[in-house]
Design a protein around this motif. Structure first.
Motif, PDB file in Angstrom:
ATOM      1  N   ASP A 217      -1.912  -4.217 -10.696  1.00 17.51           N
ATOM      2  CA  ASP A 217      -1.438  -3.797  -9.375  1.00 17.51           C
ATOM      3  C   ASP A 217      -0.769  -2.434  -9.444  1.00 17.51           C
ATOM      4  OD1 ASP A 217      -2.282  -6.214  -8.282  1.00 17.51           O
ATOM      5  OD2 ASP A 217      -0.377  -7.202  -8.733  1.00 17.51           O
ATOM      6  N   GLY A 218      -0.656  -1.803  -8.310  1.00 20.61           N
ATOM      7  CA  GLY A 218       0.071  -0.542  -8.230  1.00 20.61           C
ATOM      8  C   GLY A 218      -0.758   0.654  -8.658  1.00 20.61           C
ATOM      9  N   SER A 219      -0.195   1.833  -8.409  1.00 24.38           N
ATOM     10  CA  SER A 219      -0.896   3.077  -8.710  1.00 24.38           C
ATOM     11  C   SER A 219      -0.391   3.759  -9.968  1.00 24.38           C
ATOM     12  CB  SER A 219      -0.760   4.040  -7.518  1.00 24.38           C
ATOM     13  OG  SER A 219       0.604   4.168  -7.135  1.00 24.38           O
ATOM     14  N   GLY A 220       0.658   3.211 -10.584  1.00 18.86           N
ATOM     15  CA  GLY A 220       1.187   3.762 -11.828  1.00 18.86           C
ATOM     16  C   GLY A 220       1.093   2.763 -12.957  1.00 18.86           C
ATOM     17  N   GLU A 242       3.356   7.860 -16.970  1.00 14.60           N
ATOM     18  CA  GLU A 242       2.241   7.110 -16.411  1.00 14.60           C
ATOM     19  C   GLU A 242       2.418   6.841 -14.922  1.00 14.60           C
ATOM     20  OE1 GLU A 242       0.781   3.778 -18.626  1.00 14.60           O
ATOM     21  OE2 GLU A 242       1.492   4.569 -20.554  1.00 14.60           O
ATOM     22  N   GLU A 243       3.402   7.512 -14.321  1.00 12.91           N
ATOM     23  CA  GLU A 243       3.610   7.366 -12.883  1.00 12.91           C
ATOM     24  C   GLU A 243       2.389   7.904 -12.122  1.00 12.91           C
ATOM     25  OE1 GLU A 243       7.216   9.196 -11.624  1.00 12.91           O
ATOM     26  OE2 GLU A 243       8.484   8.031 -12.980  1.00 12.91           O
ATOM     27  N   PRO A 244       2.237   7.547 -10.859  1.00 11.37           N
ATOM     28  CA  PRO A 244       1.148   8.117 -10.060  1.00 11.37           C
ATOM     29  C   PRO A 244       1.178   9.644 -10.102  1.00 11.37           C
ATOM     30  CG  PRO A 244       2.179   6.304  -8.887  1.00 11.37           C
ATOM     31  CD  PRO A 244       3.021   6.548 -10.102  1.00 11.37           C
ATOM     32  N   MET A 245       0.020  10.247 -10.382  1.00 12.68           N
ATOM     33  CA  MET A 245      -0.162  11.696 -10.427  1.00 12.68           C
ATOM     34  C   MET A 245       0.528  12.343 -11.624  1.00 12.68           C
ATOM     35  SD  MET A 245       0.180  12.513  -6.332  1.00 12.68           S
ATOM     36  CE  MET A 245      -0.704  14.065  -6.396  1.00 12.68           C
ATOM     37  N   ALA A 246       0.977  11.516 -12.600  1.00 14.09           N
ATOM     38  CA  ALA A 246       1.570  12.052 -13.824  1.00 14.09           C
ATOM     39  C   ALA A 246       0.489  12.268 -14.869  1.00 14.09           C
ATOM     40  CB  ALA A 246       2.660  11.121 -14.344  1.00 14.09           C
ATOM     41  N   VAL A 247       0.842  12.932 -15.955  1.00 11.44           N
ATOM     42  CA  VAL A 247      -0.133  13.405 -16.933  1.00 11.44           C
ATOM     43  C   VAL A 247      -0.899  12.273 -17.606  1.00 11.44           C
ATOM     44  CG1 VAL A 247       1.637  13.519 -18.740  1.00 11.44           C
ATOM     45  CG2 VAL A 247      -0.425  14.899 -18.947  1.00 11.44           C
ATOM     46  N   ASN A 248      -0.255  11.133 -17.830  1.00 12.42           N
ATOM     47  CA  ASN A 248      -0.915  10.027 -18.527  1.00 12.42           C
ATOM     48  C   ASN A 248      -1.131   8.812 -17.633  1.00 12.42           C
ATOM     49  OD1 ASN A 248      -1.182  11.347 -21.030  1.00 12.42           O
ATOM     50  ND2 ASN A 248       0.914  10.814 -21.604  1.00 12.42           N
ATOM     51  N   ASN A 249      -1.269   9.046 -16.334  1.00 10.63           N
ATOM     52  CA  ASN A 249      -1.517   7.936 -15.415  1.00 10.63           C
ATOM     53  C   ASN A 249      -2.779   7.184 -15.833  1.00 10.63           C
ATOM     54  OD1 ASN A 249      -3.093   7.020 -12.707  1.00 10.63           O
ATOM     55  ND2 ASN A 249      -0.893   6.733 -12.502  1.00 10.63           N
ATOM     56  N   PRO A 250      -2.698   5.856 -15.984  1.00 10.90           N
ATOM     57  CA  PRO A 250      -3.834   5.095 -16.514  1.00 10.90           C
ATOM     58  C   PRO A 250      -4.942   4.828 -15.501  1.00 10.90           C
ATOM     59  CG  PRO A 250      -2.010   3.620 -16.034  1.00 10.90           C
ATOM     60  CD  PRO A 250      -1.505   5.014 -15.783  1.00 10.90           C
ATOM     61  N   LYS A 263       4.389  10.092  -2.368  1.00 10.24           N
ATOM     62  CA  LYS A 263       5.148  10.058  -1.131  1.00 10.24           C
ATOM     63  C   LYS A 263       5.852  11.392  -0.909  1.00 10.24           C
ATOM     64  CE  LYS A 263       4.198   5.721  -0.314  1.00 10.24           C
ATOM     65  NZ  LYS A 263       3.422   5.272   0.855  1.00 10.24           N
ATOM     66  N   LYS A 264       5.823  11.850   0.323  1.00  8.39           N
ATOM     67  CA  LYS A 264       6.458  13.122   0.663  1.00  8.39           C
ATOM     68  C   LYS A 264       7.944  13.082   0.315  1.00  8.39           C
ATOM     69  CE  LYS A 264       2.781  14.926   2.697  1.00  8.39           C
ATOM     70  NZ  LYS A 264       2.073  16.104   2.167  1.00  8.39           N
ATOM     71  N   GLY A 265       8.411  14.161  -0.307  1.00  9.95           N
ATOM     72  CA  GLY A 265       9.828  14.255  -0.629  1.00  9.95           C
ATOM     73  C   GLY A 265      10.212  13.644  -1.951  1.00  9.95           C
ATOM     74  N   THR A 266       9.220  13.194  -2.743  1.00  8.98           N
ATOM     75  CA  THR A 266       9.509  12.639  -4.057  1.00  8.98           C
ATOM     76  C   THR A 266       8.865  13.513  -5.128  1.00  8.98           C
ATOM     77  OG1 THR A 266       7.549  11.196  -4.080  1.00  8.98           O
ATOM     78  CG2 THR A 266       9.569  10.316  -3.105  1.00  8.98           C
ATOM     79  N   GLN A 267       9.323  13.362  -6.365  1.00  9.81           N
ATOM     80  CA  GLN A 267       8.828  14.170  -7.462  1.00  9.81           C
ATOM     81  C   GLN A 267       8.206  13.280  -8.542  1.00  9.81           C
ATOM     82  OE1 GLN A 267       8.937  17.740  -8.006  1.00  9.81           O
ATOM     83  NE2 GLN A 267       9.230  17.610  -5.790  1.00  9.81           N
ATOM     84  N   VAL A 268       7.064  13.734  -9.063  1.00 12.98           N
ATOM     85  CA  VAL A 268       6.418  13.030 -10.166  1.00 12.98           C
ATOM     86  C   VAL A 268       7.343  13.055 -11.388  1.00 12.98           C
ATOM     87  CG1 VAL A 268       4.468  13.046 -11.770  1.00 12.98           C
ATOM     88  CG2 VAL A 268       4.093  13.569  -9.355  1.00 12.98           C
ATOM     89  N   GLY A 269       7.471  11.929 -12.061  1.00 14.95           N
ATOM     90  CA  GLY A 269       8.290  11.853 -13.266  1.00 14.95           C
ATOM     91  C   GLY A 269       9.729  11.466 -13.025  1.00 14.95           C
TER      92      GLY A 269
END
Length: 526
Positions: A217-220, A242-250, A263-269
């Motif tokens: 489940d989930g995007s990360g 491995e978060e969504p849109m992070a370098v090692n996202n599975p 999500k708008k206003g949030t940062q990867v990592g």
């Protein structure tokens, strides 16, 4: 009393007696730190204060500054004393709370450390790794009389037998291909026993060969960590890489081109930090927890902490080796047994108070990702009372309200008024106190996120005080459509239009407060 003496003298006068040290003859003052008949030279400038000398001793030897006294002729010198005033000074370091530890490798090398008895085995391993070795703390296994010291939380004082002066430990290279260790930024904070047990049970499961199980489940990337038996989960680990849109996202998601998350206003990592922050700020009715603590929070966020973790079954697209470079940092959250999520059953069975406690959390943290799938449903005790547990808070604390969305807005429970108990809790909230609490835990919340957090807390407190329901307050915060700005966004725009760019944050928040009052007065009339 045990002590270590330090002689401070003009360098040109005595340095010739210690040519093996290879020190510069131009050094104004030479400190010779004598511990257990071992001389340890340090350079000190004439302009240095006593405090700076103590800090140097602390950084090199680990003797806490508060344990040190600098004496001259039997009297303690004042903190503003200038070193150049005297030719010879003696620094006496109290060792009453320190323990001597002798560490011997299989190759015969011996290392001696002095550490406070209140320190942990993990701290000893970390100090060992800092003594010029390229390996890190997890590379070392320590044994005491043949017993492996696998519990990094075990205290040094527990290793002392019969009041012995020296604890003799044996060092060997670790054969483990995994580790889990807490990542604590502020060393003044002691992990509560609940989190220590969470980490220990996770380690025990890995030690029995029960590998992490990747969630579908989930995007990360999220991994269920098993207990010793392998029959149940004890925790969930979410690596930041491995978060969504992070370098090692599975899941093969594209990298964020500007660092912004899904999500708008949030940062990867930053999702892991937000997960932990949600737990820290979800304090009980009595207020912010005193540490160490084990008290459950008002909204029921599961215990969560930052850890560093290594295992081959995490996502390693560039290949894997059992080395520190492959260790991952992320959030470790207690697994909550459940019968499903809110998506799996009709919302009509959810108790009003359970829905309301989640609404308080989501409004306060401006959650940009509250849906039925991240609210767990459990049954409590013999009576089978339904309990809702909020999880997945990586998209809280955004720097804008654009993507705030709450699934519970569409449930009838949200149109019921808050109870007096919930109103008391909301009234007690203090955004500035919360920001300082996060800073104490090592997270300096970005200014833009702190502004949104101040405004969302303000809206919750003002709206609840005026008798608004969760539905009413939530509708002020959330957009009706993707393109139509929310009421709270209009309030912020109105404040920005009235003020200049040089306005202080305090002035801006005050202006938002006044405009919000006008909106809420009109809202209650309607």
């Amino acid at each position: 009393m045990s002590f270590a003496s330090v002689a401070l003298c003009p360098a040109l006068e005595d340095v010739v007696n210690f040519p093996r040290f290879g020190l510069n003859l131009d050094d104004p003052i030479l400190i010779l730190l004598n511990i257990a008949e071992s001389l340890n030279p340090m350079r000190v400038m004439e302009s240095d204060s006593l405090a700076s000398v103590k800090l140097t001793i602390q950084s090199i030897k680990g003797f806490l500054l508060k344990k040190q006294k600098l004496l001259y002729d039997g009297r303690e010198l004042a903190r503003d004393y200038v070193l150049a005033n005297e030719k010879l000074l003696h620094l006496v370091i109290k060792l009453s709370d320190l323990q001597s530890i002798s560490l011997k490798s299989f190759g015969g090398k011996v290392v001696e450390l002095f550490v406070e008895r209140s320190r942990s085995v993990g701290y000893v391993k970390q100090k060992l790794s800092e003594l010029g070795s390229s390996s890190s703390a997890w590379d070392h296994e320590l044994t005491l009389d043949g017993e492996g010291l696998d519990d990094d939380q075990r205290l040094v004082t527990d290793l002392c037998k019969n009041g012995e002066n020296v604890v003799h430990l044996l060092i060997k290279k670790s054969s483990k291909d995994f580790f889990v260790e807490p990542l604590v930024i502020n060393r003044e904070i002691e992990l509560p026993s609940l989190l220590k047990e969470l980490i220990s049970s996770t380690i025990e499961g890995l030690g029995k060969g029960n590998a992490p199980i990747k969630s579908s489940d989930g995007s990360g990337g999220a991994y269920f960590m098993q207990d010793q038996s392998g029959h149940k989960y004890v925790s969930v680990f979410k690596p930041i890489d491995e978060e969504p849109m992070a370098v090692n996202n599975p899941h093969g998601q594209p990298l964020s081109h500007d660092g912004e998350g899904l999500k708008k206003g949030t940062q990867v990592g930053e999702g892991a930090f937000r997960e932990v922050a949600a737990y820290i700020l979800d304090y009980p009715m009595t207020g912010p927890r005193a540490f160490p603590h084990d008290q459950p929070g008002f909204s029921g966020v599961p215990p969560t902490t930052m850890v560093k973790c290594l295992h081959k079954d995490f996502n390693h697209p560039n290949g894997y080796s059992s080395s520190q470079e492959n260790a991952k940092i992320g959030s470790l959250q207690m697994f909550v047994s459940n019968v499903g999520t809110c998506e799996d059953m009709g919302y009509g069975v959810f108790p009003v108070d359970q829905v309301h406690k989640i609404s308080v959390l989501d409004i306060r943290l401006a959650n940009a990702d509250r849906h039925g799938g991240n609210i767990l449903v459990s049954r409590d005790g013999n009576d089978g009372q339904i309990v809702l547990t909020p999880i997945d808070h990586g998209y809280c604390f955004p720097n804008k309200f654009e993507d705030c969305t709450f699934e519970w807005l569409y449930w009838p429970q949200a149109k019921e008024p808050y109870s007096s108990e919930t109103l008391d809790y909301i009234k007690s909230l203090d955004a500035e106190q919360d920001i300082e609490l996060l800073r104490f835990h090592g997270w300096e919340i970005p200014n833009s996120c702190a502004r949104v957090f101040r405004i969302s807390t303000m809206l919750l407190k003002k709206g609840a005080a005026k008798g608004l329901t969760p539905f009413a307050i939530g509708n002020i915060m959330c957009r009706e459509t993707l393109e139509k700005e929310s009421v709270i966004e209009h309030i912020i725009c109105d404040a920005e239009a009235l003020l200049s760019e040089k306005t202080t944050e305090e002035e801006f928040i005050s202006t938002v407060s006044a405009i919000m009052d006008q909106y809420l007065d009109q809202y209650t009339l309607n």
